[in-house]
Design an enzyme around this catalytic site. Sequence first.
Site, PDB file in Angstrom:
ATOM      1  N   ALA A   1       0.849  -1.184   0.000  1.00  0.00           N
ATOM      2  CA  ALA A   1       0.000   0.000   0.000  1.00  0.00           C
ATOM      3  C   ALA A   1       0.883   1.231   0.000  1.00  0.00           C
ATOM      4  CB  ALA A   1      -0.929   0.013   1.211  1.00  0.00           C
TER       5      ALA A   1
ATOM      6  N   ASN B   1      -0.220   3.907   1.240  1.00  0.00           N
ATOM      7  CA  ASN B   1      -0.628   4.599   2.454  1.00  0.00           C
ATOM      8  C   ASN B   1      -1.492   3.652   3.288  1.00  0.00           C
ATOM      9  OD1 ASN B   1      -2.140   6.451   4.287  1.00  0.00           O
ATOM     10  ND2 ASN B   1      -1.039   8.007   3.139  1.00  0.00           N
ATOM     11  N   PHE B   2      -1.174   3.527   4.571  1.00  0.00           N
ATOM     12  CA  PHE B   2      -1.913   2.625   5.447  1.00  0.00           C
ATOM     13  C   PHE B   2      -2.888   3.361   6.361  1.00  0.00           C
ATOM     14  CE2 PHE B   2       1.537  -0.229   4.261  1.00  0.00           C
ATOM     15  CZ  PHE B   2       0.843  -1.417   4.068  1.00  0.00           C
TER      16      PHE B   2
ATOM     17  N   HIS C   1       5.084  16.706   2.365  1.00  0.00           N
ATOM     18  CA  HIS C   1       5.723  15.779   3.290  1.00  0.00           C
ATOM     19  C   HIS C   1       6.960  16.414   3.916  1.00  0.00           C
ATOM     20  CE1 HIS C   1       3.202  12.783   1.223  1.00  0.00           C
ATOM     21  NE2 HIS C   1       3.374  12.043   2.312  1.00  0.00           N
TER      22      HIS C   1
ATOM     23  N   LYS D   1      11.846  13.293   2.787  1.00  0.00           N
ATOM     24  CA  LYS D   1      11.212  12.315   1.893  1.00  0.00           C
ATOM     25  C   LYS D   1      11.884  12.351   0.531  1.00  0.00           C
ATOM     26  CE  LYS D   1       6.765  10.687   0.120  1.00  0.00           C
ATOM     27  NZ  LYS D   1       7.078   9.288   0.494  1.00  0.00           N
TER      28      LYS D   1
END
Length: 241
Positions: free
Chosen positions: A102, A104-105, A134, A138
């Site tokens: 994923a 994003n969780f 972000h 990142k």
Amino acid sequence: MGREVIAAANDRDDCDVALAVNRSPVDPVEGVAVDDATNLPALLADSDPDVLVDFTGPDSSVEYVAAAAEAGVACVVGTTGFDDEQEAALADAARTVPVLRASNFSRGVAALRRAVSEAAAALPGYDVEVTETHHNAKVDAPSGTALTLLDDIEAARPELDERVHGREGDSPRTDGEIGVHARRAGDIAGEHEVLLAGDENVLELTHRAGSRRVFAAGALDAAAWLAGRDAGAYDFTEVLE
């Protein structure tokens, strides 16, 4: 993220931390010793975990998933930024063990995705812009979550088939484009905004993560769900459903 996953696991009754690795030496985290990542194959054999949770970088992620597949250990992967060769390596691992990936969780982002898909389909002809923000460390841009949102928008609006990254100079909007913007600043855990604008109508859909804990919690939900399943490629939406 590794620290957040360990901390979140220690607060749950349905999982325990069997091992943790890092590429450079670090002190124990929440009472868990962190071993040298080069020892991962032996550690997997000795501790026999149910699931490996990976939040690293594309190169190390592929290496760790391959080691887990060799050991028969399921994988939850939250890493993004893979190239085509790395994508193929992950797909190959999924033929041996269950691999859930994923971008994003966060359950909130899952809800955002559904809302964005419905809004994009319900507002034909509206201009669309996607902005993500972000922390300043990142690496990949746009974020994996932004790319997933862009895929969702294009699925709902097939005529939007050009992604324009930022604007400079003479840059009027053209038919078929989606504006994409990435910002890096401070320690922001993650913000994603989708703007849909028509004549005298503007809709903004936004998700903000207050901390990385929300991603760790979702990853552990995925790990608990994935343990014991058949080999194959899985998605976080399956956990939520």
